[in-house]
Design a protein around this motif. Structure first.
Motif, PDB file in Angstrom:
ATOM      1  N   UNK A  97       6.608   5.230  19.203  1.00 25.66           N
ATOM      2  CA  UNK A  97       7.054   3.981  18.612  1.00 25.66           C
ATOM      3  C   UNK A  97       6.737   3.995  17.120  1.00 25.66           C
ATOM      4  N   UNK A  98       7.740   3.860  16.285  1.00 25.88           N
ATOM      5  CA  UNK A  98       7.544   3.908  14.834  1.00 25.88           C
ATOM      6  C   UNK A  98       6.759   2.720  14.285  1.00 25.88           C
ATOM      7  N   UNK A  99       6.618   1.664  15.062  1.00 27.51           N
ATOM      8  CA  UNK A  99       5.801   0.533  14.625  1.00 27.51           C
ATOM      9  C   UNK A  99       4.321   0.738  14.939  1.00 27.51           C
ATOM     10  N   UNK A 100       4.006   1.756  15.751  1.00 29.34           N
ATOM     11  CA  UNK A 100       2.618   1.995  16.165  1.00 29.34           C
ATOM     12  C   UNK A 100       2.346   3.494  16.186  1.00 29.34           C
ATOM     13  N   UNK A 101       2.446   4.138  15.030  1.00 31.18           N
ATOM     14  CA  UNK A 101       2.262   5.577  14.954  1.00 31.18           C
ATOM     15  C   UNK A 101       0.781   5.945  14.890  1.00 31.18           C
ATOM     16  N   UNK A 102       0.458   7.127  15.387  1.00 30.48           N
ATOM     17  CA  UNK A 102      -0.930   7.585  15.443  1.00 30.48           C
ATOM     18  C   UNK A 102      -1.323   8.453  14.245  1.00 30.48           C
ATOM     19  N   UNK A 103      -0.433   8.587  13.280  1.00 24.10           N
ATOM     20  CA  UNK A 103      -0.734   9.378  12.090  1.00 24.10           C
ATOM     21  C   UNK A 103      -1.730   8.630  11.206  1.00 24.10           C
ATOM     22  N   UNK A 104      -2.574   9.381  10.496  1.00 28.38           N
ATOM     23  CA  UNK A 104      -3.568   8.757   9.632  1.00 28.38           C
ATOM     24  C   UNK A 104      -2.918   8.191   8.376  1.00 28.38           C
ATOM     25  N   UNK A 105      -3.609   7.273   7.740  1.00 21.96           N
ATOM     26  CA  UNK A 105      -3.130   6.646   6.516  1.00 21.96           C
ATOM     27  C   UNK A 105      -2.952   7.682   5.407  1.00 21.96           C
ATOM     28  N   UNK A 106      -1.914   7.516   4.599  1.00 18.87           N
ATOM     29  CA  UNK A 106      -1.675   8.374   3.428  1.00 18.87           C
ATOM     30  C   UNK A 106      -1.558   9.855   3.799  1.00 18.87           C
ATOM     31  N   UNK A 107      -0.898  10.132   4.914  1.00 17.68           N
ATOM     32  CA  UNK A 107      -0.833  11.516   5.410  1.00 17.68           C
ATOM     33  C   UNK A 107       0.369  12.290   4.871  1.00 17.68           C
ATOM     34  N   UNK A 108       1.525  11.630   4.737  1.00 16.44           N
ATOM     35  CA  UNK A 108       2.766  12.335   4.418  1.00 16.44           C
ATOM     36  C   UNK A 108       3.114  12.235   2.934  1.00 16.44           C
ATOM     37  N   UNK A 109       3.650  13.324   2.396  1.00 19.38           N
ATOM     38  CA  UNK A 109       4.113  13.320   1.001  1.00 19.38           C
ATOM     39  C   UNK A 109       5.496  12.686   0.881  1.00 19.38           C
ATOM     40  N   UNK A 110       6.205  12.601   1.982  1.00 15.66           N
ATOM     41  CA  UNK A 110       7.535  11.971   1.985  1.00 15.66           C
ATOM     42  C   UNK A 110       7.846  11.454   3.382  1.00 15.66           C
ATOM     43  N   UNK A 111       8.600  10.366   3.421  1.00 16.19           N
ATOM     44  CA  UNK A 111       9.080   9.793   4.682  1.00 16.19           C
ATOM     45  C   UNK A 111      10.591   9.631   4.567  1.00 16.19           C
ATOM     46  N   UNK A 112      11.304  10.086   5.577  1.00 19.88           N
ATOM     47  CA  UNK A 112      12.759   9.961   5.613  1.00 19.88           C
ATOM     48  C   UNK A 112      13.146   9.076   6.787  1.00 19.88           C
ATOM     49  N   UNK A 154       4.420   0.197   8.558  1.00 21.98           N
ATOM     50  CA  UNK A 154       3.828   1.369   9.199  1.00 21.98           C
ATOM     51  C   UNK A 154       4.233   2.662   8.498  1.00 21.98           C
ATOM     52  N   UNK A 155       5.476   2.764   8.113  1.00 19.76           N
ATOM     53  CA  UNK A 155       5.932   3.950   7.385  1.00 19.76           C
ATOM     54  C   UNK A 155       5.265   4.025   6.016  1.00 19.76           C
ATOM     55  N   UNK A 156       5.065   2.872   5.394  1.00 21.27           N
ATOM     56  CA  UNK A 156       4.390   2.818   4.097  1.00 21.27           C
ATOM     57  C   UNK A 156       2.918   3.212   4.239  1.00 21.27           C
ATOM     58  N   UNK A 157       2.309   2.828   5.347  1.00 24.52           N
ATOM     59  CA  UNK A 157       0.894   3.136   5.603  1.00 24.52           C
ATOM     60  C   UNK A 157       0.647   4.643   5.634  1.00 24.52           C
ATOM     61  N   UNK A 158       1.547   5.386   6.259  1.00 22.14           N
ATOM     62  CA  UNK A 158       1.322   6.827   6.421  1.00 22.14           C
ATOM     63  C   UNK A 158       1.800   7.638   5.222  1.00 22.14           C
ATOM     64  N   UNK A 159       2.447   6.980   4.248  1.00 21.58           N
ATOM     65  CA  UNK A 159       2.951   7.659   3.057  1.00 21.58           C
ATOM     66  C   UNK A 159       1.887   7.690   1.968  1.00 21.58           C
TER      67      UNK A 159
END
Length: 209
Positions: A101-116, A133-138
């Motif tokens: 679920x993209x609203x409840x992802x298990x990735x850590x904060x600030x993990x990805x250099x880009x989100x598509x 949530x997408x902003x959180x992991x970016x």
């Protein structure tokens, strides 16, 4: 209007009852739509190649993996549809695909250099939770790449070309203002806005500040 949970349920199970006959009918009826979809995907990937996206990259949702297979090794795709996720993993074996679920992802904060996020926000009643949530992991200075349908009269004819237009929860279209309203309250810098797929879609890139 359906709720986000109803939309999730629809997309999580929309392939559960598919058989070979359903797939053949889909391909025949969806031919005009598939030509457009191919053009949209090719245009999207072409622009992604011009961006300094870094790694790791999140493709959310990744669908059948067409975009994901063009991303660098170590990229991650997420999709709520296990059928699509399985296809994506086969297409992009050097990436990791998870069902979730993209609203409840298990990735850590600030993990990805880009989100598509391609062709997703038009289908959900409330995009705010997904955006947060997408902003959180970016990561800071990371790029957020979004594609959405542009307001265009041809979308009124969608039901003639798409075999799922009548069953989909919704398919909104966007003006430039409406696209940027998705990011209301966030600190970002506008990088790019381009029309793709014969002017039927917007591709927008912003940088997280």
């Amino acid at each position: 209007m359906k709720s986000n949970n109803a939309v999730k349920k629809y997309y999580a199970g929309c392939h559960d009852k598919w058989d070979k006959k359903t797939e053949i009918v889909w391909k025949l009826r969806a031919l005009p739509s598939s030509i457009y979809q191919k053009k949209r995907l090719i245009d999207t990937v072409r622009i992604l190649y011009t961006l300094d996206l870094g790694t790791p990259i999140l493709d959310a949702p990744c669908g059948d993996g067409y975009v994901l297979m063009h991303l660098p090794m170590g990229s991650i795709g997420i999709d709520i549809d296990k059928h699509q996720a399985g296809i994506a993993q086969k297409r992009a074996p050097k990436s990791k695909v998870v069902v979730g679920d993209m609203e409840k992802m298990k990735f850590t904060r600030n993990y990805f250099t880009a989100v598509i996020t391609a062709e997703f926000f038009e289908h959900v009643p409330d995009a705010s939770g997904y955006i947060r949530e997408l902003w959180r992991v970016l990561k800071k200075d990371g790029l957020f790449v979004v594609t959405v349908p542009k307001c265009h009269f041809l979308w009124k004819l969608r039901g003639l070309a798409s075999p799922i237009a009548k069953t989909e929860p919704q398919c909104l279209t966007f003006t430039e203002e409406k696209v940027y309203n998705l990011f209301s309250g966030l600190k970002y810098k506008k990088i790019m806005m381009q029309e793709i797929a014969w002017g039927l879609n917007y591709l927008v890139v912003i940088k997280k500040l």
